[in-house]
Design a protein around this motif. Structure first.
Motif, PDB file in Angstrom:
ATOM      1  N   ALA A 180       0.831  -1.209   0.000  1.00  0.00           N
ATOM      2  CA  ALA A 180       0.000   0.000   0.000  1.00  0.00           C
ATOM      3  C   ALA A 180       0.871   1.267   0.000  1.00  0.00           C
ATOM      4  O   ALA A 180       0.528   2.261  -0.657  1.00  0.00           O
ATOM      5  N   LEU A 181       1.991   1.215   0.713  1.00  0.00           N
ATOM      6  CA  LEU A 181       2.864   2.400   0.719  1.00  0.00           C
ATOM      7  C   LEU A 181       3.469   2.613  -0.671  1.00  0.00           C
ATOM      8  O   LEU A 181       3.709   3.749  -1.081  1.00  0.00           O
ATOM      9  N   GLU A 182       3.668   1.504  -1.368  1.00  0.00           N
ATOM     10  CA  GLU A 182       4.187   1.603  -2.737  1.00  0.00           C
ATOM     11  C   GLU A 182       3.142   2.273  -3.648  1.00  0.00           C
ATOM     12  O   GLU A 182       3.495   3.058  -4.529  1.00  0.00           O
ATOM     13  N   VAL A 183       1.871   1.969  -3.418  1.00  0.00           N
ATOM     14  CA  VAL A 183       0.808   2.623  -4.202  1.00  0.00           C
ATOM     15  C   VAL A 183       0.844   4.130  -3.949  1.00  0.00           C
ATOM     16  O   VAL A 183       0.790   4.942  -4.890  1.00  0.00           O
ATOM     17  N   ARG A 184       0.984   4.498  -2.681  1.00  0.00           N
ATOM     18  CA  ARG A 184       1.026   5.933  -2.363  1.00  0.00           C
ATOM     19  C   ARG A 184       2.241   6.593  -3.022  1.00  0.00           C
ATOM     20  O   ARG A 184       2.142   7.684  -3.580  1.00  0.00           O
ATOM     21  N   ARG A 185       3.360   5.908  -2.954  1.00  0.00           N
ATOM     22  CA  ARG A 185       4.594   6.434  -3.565  1.00  0.00           C
ATOM     23  C   ARG A 185       4.387   6.652  -5.073  1.00  0.00           C
ATOM     24  O   ARG A 185       4.802   7.666  -5.622  1.00  0.00           O
ATOM     25  N   MET A 186       3.753   5.688  -5.715  1.00  0.00           N
ATOM     26  CA  MET A 186       3.494   5.840  -7.162  1.00  0.00           C
ATOM     27  C   MET A 186       2.691   7.112  -7.429  1.00  0.00           C
ATOM     28  O   MET A 186       3.007   7.874  -8.347  1.00  0.00           O
ATOM     29  N   LEU A 187       1.654   7.319  -6.628  1.00  0.00           N
ATOM     30  CA  LEU A 187       0.824   8.516  -6.830  1.00  0.00           C
ATOM     31  C   LEU A 187       1.663   9.772  -6.624  1.00  0.00           C
ATOM     32  O   LEU A 187       1.550  10.744  -7.383  1.00  0.00           O
ATOM     33  N   GLU A 188       2.521   9.738  -5.606  1.00  0.00           N
ATOM     34  CA  GLU A 188       3.316  10.927  -5.284  1.00  0.00           C
ATOM     35  C   GLU A 188       4.297  11.291  -6.392  1.00  0.00           C
ATOM     36  O   GLU A 188       4.607  12.465  -6.579  1.00  0.00           O
ATOM     37  N   ILE A 189       4.788  10.286  -7.126  1.00  0.00           N
ATOM     38  CA  ILE A 189       5.762  10.609  -8.188  1.00  0.00           C
ATOM     39  C   ILE A 189       5.113  10.632  -9.576  1.00  0.00           C
ATOM     40  O   ILE A 189       5.807  10.656 -10.582  1.00  0.00           O
ATOM     41  N   GLY A 190       3.793  10.630  -9.604  1.00  0.00           N
ATOM     42  CA  GLY A 190       3.093  10.826 -10.880  1.00  0.00           C
ATOM     43  C   GLY A 190       2.938   9.582 -11.732  1.00  0.00           C
ATOM     44  O   GLY A 190       2.663   9.668 -12.928  1.00  0.00           O
TER      45      GLY A 190
END
Ligand code: HPA
Ligand code: ZN
Length: 340
Positions: free
Chosen positions: A260-270
């Motif tokens: 889930a943190l990886e999903v958030r990271r993806m969103l944060e870097i576009g």
């Protein structure tokens, strides 16, 4: 129920990564086994569910292929698809792109036509009765030969109008994307859209993701979470606007983490992350449960949750006008003040 859960439940959603064979619930599996006089190695639904205790991709795949033994007639594929679509509709899925695995049925003597006609009839009926829109993606099994995939591609051509794209699934170990370079080039030439599984935490995951992007030229990546380990790869994925179909509950079953943190990271870097269910009957979570678990674990904001859903509509293989209509419905919901 929390406000956030209610908000996610009623939010217009698209699902881009769901294997129709992976939606076979134990109850239906028993019914079909009885109807087709197939013996199952379980006495009860509870026993079957308890056996769904996976610790890697091969252990899941074993149960997944075993379960398919009950799918024999066109009516079976119709019933399977109808049950999934009713469930998806109940969770406000407006649109789904559904994988199917014709080689896993052909190898048991079930004809291509039987499979696709049953699925198609369910799609048409559900669209008319429930208003849920769907398209089909044909997957090749990567642990079979490239020749078998090519023959399957040719087998699909009479049904070209019923299939929007092709994918690649099954056991990734030793079966890199480039094994299917010619098959995917031909699929592209036939007008199919392209996606491939890059399963999570596999041997050579990062190398395989590079191959899907550079050597195959996919339009989308299924899973692909390990791209985060390589900054240049992330940049390339962002530049190409490639969406990733992440399946958190599946990840938890197979790797021990929702990512889930990886999903958030993806969103944060576009990166265009989406959240999907993969094989919901085996992993015991449909798209709603996947989104809720991801939101809770990564503490996603309301805007980030809406972004995940918007990414799915935008990355879908619909024509521009339909895509826009769905995106507008989502935007209207987000602006309505519903939820937290
Ligand atoms: N990965 C590989 N093969 C599969 C999957 C998956 O997520 N689901 C069904 N077959
Ligand atoms: Zn999958």
């Amino acid at each position: 129920m929390t406000d956030m859960r209610r908000f996610i439940e009623h939010m217009p959603k698209a699902e881009l990564h769901v294997h129709v064979e992976g939606t076979l619930e134990p109850e239906l599996k028993f019914d079909l086994a009885r109807r087709n006089a197939v013996e199952l190695p379980y006495e009860s639904v509870e026993e079957m569910r308890a056996a769904y205790d996976f610790d890697d991709l091969p252990s899941f795949l074993k149960a997944y292929y075993e379960g398919m033994s009950v799918l024999v007639t066109e009516q079976d594929f119709y019933d399977l698809t109808t049950a999934y679509l009713a469930r998806a509709h109940s969770q406000t899925v407006l649109y789904a792109e559904i994988f199917f695995d014709p080689q896993a049925h052909a190898s048991r003597g079930v004809a291509y036509d039987t499979v696709i006609r049953g699925i198609r009839r369910a799609q048409e009926e559900a669209e008319e009765r429930l208003g849920i829109r769907t398209q089909l993606i044909m997957c090749f099994l990567r642990d079979m030969s490239a020749d078998s995939a090519m023959a399957t591609l040719e087998r699909s051509l009479p049904y070209r109008d019923w299939i929007v794209g092709v994918g690649l699934d099954s056991d990734e170990k030793g079966n890199p994307p480039v094994k299917f370079r010619d098959v995917f080039a031909r699929a592209r030439a036939e007008g199919y859209r392209l996606t491939m599984h890059c399963d999570v935490d596999q041997e050579n995951s990062v190398r395989h993701i590079w191959q899907t992007v550079r050597d195959i030229g996919v339009d989308r990546i299924d899973h692909g979470v390990n791209a985060l380990e390589d900054e240049a790869l992330c940049r390339e994925i962002v530049e190409r606007g490639l969406a990733l179909t992440v399946c958190p509950v599946s990840n938890r079953c197979i790797t021990g983490s929702l990512k889930a943190l990886e999903v958030r990271r993806m969103l944060e870097i576009g990166m265009r992350a989406t959240v999907n269910s993969d094989d919901p009957a085996y992993f015991q979570g449909y798209i709603l449960e996947n989104l809720v678990a991801t939101q809770e674990e990564a503490d996603l904001s309301r805007d980030q949750v809406v972004r995940l859903a918007a990414n799915a509509f935008e990355a879908s293989w619909l024509q521009a006008d339909e895509k826009r209509a769905f995106s507008d419905r989502l935007a209207g919901y987000a602006a309505s003040g519903a939820g937290p």
